[in-house]
Design a protein around this motif. Structure first.
Motif, PDB file in Angstrom:
ATOM      1  N   GLN A  36       6.483  19.027  -8.476  1.00  0.00           N
ATOM      2  CA  GLN A  36       5.580  18.235  -9.322  1.00  0.00           C
ATOM      3  C   GLN A  36       5.910  16.746  -9.227  1.00  0.00           C
ATOM      4  OE1 GLN A  36       2.834  19.644 -10.335  1.00  0.00           O
ATOM      5  NE2 GLN A  36       3.722  21.521  -9.492  1.00  0.00           N
ATOM      6  N   GLU A  37       7.199  16.425  -9.128  1.00  0.00           N
ATOM      7  CA  GLU A  37       7.591  15.005  -9.005  1.00  0.00           C
ATOM      8  C   GLU A  37       7.206  14.432  -7.640  1.00  0.00           C
ATOM      9  OE1 GLU A  37      11.286  15.056 -12.213  1.00  0.00           O
ATOM     10  OE2 GLU A  37      11.732  14.609 -10.115  1.00  0.00           O
ATOM     11  N   GLU A  38       7.282  15.264  -6.611  1.00  0.00           N
ATOM     12  CA  GLU A  38       6.869  14.804  -5.274  1.00  0.00           C
ATOM     13  C   GLU A  38       5.362  14.537  -5.265  1.00  0.00           C
ATOM     14  OE1 GLU A  38       9.508  14.197  -3.935  1.00  0.00           O
ATOM     15  OE2 GLU A  38      10.804  15.886  -3.489  1.00  0.00           O
ATOM     16  N   ILE A  39       4.604  15.423  -5.896  1.00  0.00           N
ATOM     17  CA  ILE A  39       3.148  15.258  -5.953  1.00  0.00           C
ATOM     18  C   ILE A  39       2.803  13.960  -6.675  1.00  0.00           C
ATOM     19  CG2 ILE A  39       1.010  16.195  -6.967  1.00  0.00           C
ATOM     20  CD1 ILE A  39       2.195  19.040  -6.425  1.00  0.00           C
ATOM     21  N   LYS A  40       3.485  13.704  -7.800  1.00  0.00           N
ATOM     22  CA  LYS A  40       3.221  12.475  -8.561  1.00  0.00           C
ATOM     23  C   LYS A  40       3.599  11.241  -7.756  1.00  0.00           C
ATOM     24  CE  LYS A  40       3.239  14.042 -13.326  1.00  0.00           C
ATOM     25  NZ  LYS A  40       4.313  14.863 -13.919  1.00  0.00           N
ATOM     26  N   ALA A  41       4.713  11.314  -7.050  1.00  0.00           N
ATOM     27  CA  ALA A  41       5.145  10.175  -6.225  1.00  0.00           C
ATOM     28  C   ALA A  41       4.097   9.886  -5.153  1.00  0.00           C
ATOM     29  CB  ALA A  41       6.503  10.475  -5.584  1.00  0.00           C
ATOM     30  N   ASP A  42       3.562  10.941  -4.569  1.00  0.00           N
ATOM     31  CA  ASP A  42       2.527  10.790  -3.544  1.00  0.00           C
ATOM     32  C   ASP A  42       1.272  10.152  -4.141  1.00  0.00           C
ATOM     33  OD1 ASP A  42       1.203  11.289  -0.992  1.00  0.00           O
ATOM     34  OD2 ASP A  42       0.118  12.868  -2.054  1.00  0.00           O
ATOM     35  N   GLN A  43       0.881  10.605  -5.326  1.00  0.00           N
ATOM     36  CA  GLN A  43      -0.315  10.055  -5.983  1.00  0.00           C
ATOM     37  C   GLN A  43      -0.128   8.585  -6.325  1.00  0.00           C
ATOM     38  OE1 GLN A  43      -0.688  12.866  -9.184  1.00  0.00           O
ATOM     39  NE2 GLN A  43      -2.047  14.239  -8.028  1.00  0.00           N
ATOM     40  N   GLU A  85       8.023  16.977   2.158  1.00  0.00           N
ATOM     41  CA  GLU A  85       8.707  17.644   1.043  1.00  0.00           C
ATOM     42  C   GLU A  85       7.781  18.640   0.345  1.00  0.00           C
ATOM     43  OE1 GLU A  85      11.886  15.021  -1.051  1.00  0.00           O
ATOM     44  OE2 GLU A  85      10.047  13.837  -0.914  1.00  0.00           O
ATOM     45  N   MET A  86       6.535  18.240   0.119  1.00  0.00           N
ATOM     46  CA  MET A  86       5.585  19.123  -0.553  1.00  0.00           C
ATOM     47  C   MET A  86       5.378  20.408   0.246  1.00  0.00           C
ATOM     48  SD  MET A  86       3.145  16.009  -1.822  1.00  0.00           S
ATOM     49  CE  MET A  86       1.592  16.836  -1.781  1.00  0.00           C
ATOM     50  N   LEU A 121       2.576  -4.922   6.046  1.00  0.00           N
ATOM     51  CA  LEU A 121       3.812  -4.129   5.937  1.00  0.00           C
ATOM     52  C   LEU A 121       3.741  -3.128   4.786  1.00  0.00           C
ATOM     53  CD1 LEU A 121       6.743  -3.452   6.754  1.00  0.00           C
ATOM     54  CD2 LEU A 121       7.485  -5.203   5.136  1.00  0.00           C
ATOM     55  N   ASP A 122       3.289  -3.577   3.613  1.00  0.00           N
ATOM     56  CA  ASP A 122       3.237  -2.674   2.456  1.00  0.00           C
ATOM     57  C   ASP A 122       2.352  -1.456   2.726  1.00  0.00           C
ATOM     58  OD1 ASP A 122       5.069  -3.986   0.900  1.00  0.00           O
ATOM     59  OD2 ASP A 122       3.593  -5.062  -0.326  1.00  0.00           O
ATOM     60  N   ALA A 123       1.236  -1.697   3.403  1.00  0.00           N
ATOM     61  CA  ALA A 123       0.356  -0.570   3.748  1.00  0.00           C
ATOM     62  C   ALA A 123       1.116   0.420   4.627  1.00  0.00           C
ATOM     63  CB  ALA A 123      -0.901  -1.068   4.453  1.00  0.00           C
ATOM     64  N   GLY A 124       1.904  -0.105   5.565  1.00  0.00           N
ATOM     65  CA  GLY A 124       2.708   0.751   6.438  1.00  0.00           C
ATOM     66  C   GLY A 124       3.776   1.505   5.664  1.00  0.00           C
ATOM     67  N   LEU A 125       4.375   0.834   4.673  1.00  0.00           N
ATOM     68  CA  LEU A 125       5.421   1.475   3.859  1.00  0.00           C
ATOM     69  C   LEU A 125       4.839   2.570   2.973  1.00  0.00           C
ATOM     70  CD1 LEU A 125       7.538  -1.636   2.813  1.00  0.00           C
ATOM     71  CD2 LEU A 125       8.242   0.181   4.381  1.00  0.00           C
ATOM     72  N   VAL A 126       3.645   2.333   2.440  1.00  0.00           N
ATOM     73  CA  VAL A 126       2.971   3.367   1.650  1.00  0.00           C
ATOM     74  C   VAL A 126       2.760   4.602   2.523  1.00  0.00           C
ATOM     75  CG1 VAL A 126       0.756   4.014   0.575  1.00  0.00           C
ATOM     76  CG2 VAL A 126       1.844   1.834  -0.034  1.00  0.00           C
ATOM     77  N   ALA A 127       2.267   4.381   3.739  1.00  0.00           N
ATOM     78  CA  ALA A 127       2.010   5.503   4.648  1.00  0.00           C
ATOM     79  C   ALA A 127       3.303   6.219   5.018  1.00  0.00           C
ATOM     80  CB  ALA A 127       1.297   5.003   5.903  1.00  0.00           C
ATOM     81  N   ALA A 128       4.368   5.440   5.238  1.00  0.00           N
ATOM     82  CA  ALA A 128       5.664   6.043   5.583  1.00  0.00           C
ATOM     83  C   ALA A 128       6.179   6.886   4.415  1.00  0.00           C
ATOM     84  CB  ALA A 128       6.667   4.947   5.939  1.00  0.00           C
ATOM     85  N   GLY A 129       6.048   6.353   3.214  1.00  0.00           N
ATOM     86  CA  GLY A 129       6.472   7.089   2.020  1.00  0.00           C
ATOM     87  C   GLY A 129       5.676   8.371   1.853  1.00  0.00           C
TER      88      GLY A 129
END
Ligand code: FE
Ligand code: FE
Ligand code: ZN
Length: 161
Positions: A139-146, A111-112, A96-104
């Protein structure tokens, strides 16, 4: 009358304003579903940032002398539905967590893309204040993605060990 870059900018500004509000509503569900605490925290922190993104967009509307206005973004609705599907279908699974990471990450990448275009157009139209505000959020979206990439990777390592 032929539409201008200014019209396009305004359309997409309304689109991302709608999207940010939807994301703000959805992030608690993602945080609640996440199993590892690092991922829960990432979603919770990003929700706080998202409140800032909404406020910044309201400032951008102000720089162009308009009140904030949202226009339905079908793309973010679809991306969010897919995330909800993942929670429904994999809620009991260890992946599930892997799926949530991908969804996020799907959300962050949307957004980027939007912020990247808006910044480019704001610069072309000589609107440095709007460009600067939008860039702070980008910049905050990029950091969230990273961060999501990191969490995804460390989660894999734990499983491999
Ligand atoms: Fe955002
Ligand atoms: Fe959209
Ligand atoms: Zn975001």
């Amino acid at each position: 009358m032929q539409k201008t870059l200014n019209d396009l900018f305004l359309e997409q500004l309304k689109d991302i304003y709608f999207a940010e509000k939807q994301i703000y509503k959805t992030l608690p569900k993602m945080a609640k579903a996440a199993k590892i605490s690092q991922l829960k925290e990432a979603f919770t922190t990003h929700r706080e940032q998202t409140q800032g993104h909404i406020a910044r967009l309201e400032e951008v509307f102000e720089t162009i002398g308009r009140g904030p206005q949202a226009k339905t973004c079908e793309a973010i609705k679809g991306i969010i539905s897919e995330g909800e599907e993942t929670i429904d279908d994999f809620g009991e699974s260890e992946v599930l967590d892997a799926g949530l990471v991908a969804a996020g990450q799907a959300v962050e990448h949307y957004e980027m893309a939007r912020y990247g275009a808006l910044i480019a157009w704001a610069k072309q139209m000589n609107m440095p204040d709007a460009a600067a505000l939008l860039n702070e959020t980008l910049q905050e979206e990029i950091k969230a993605d990273q961060l999501l990439t990191q969490i995804g990777a460390s989660n894999d390592n734990k499983k491999a060990a």
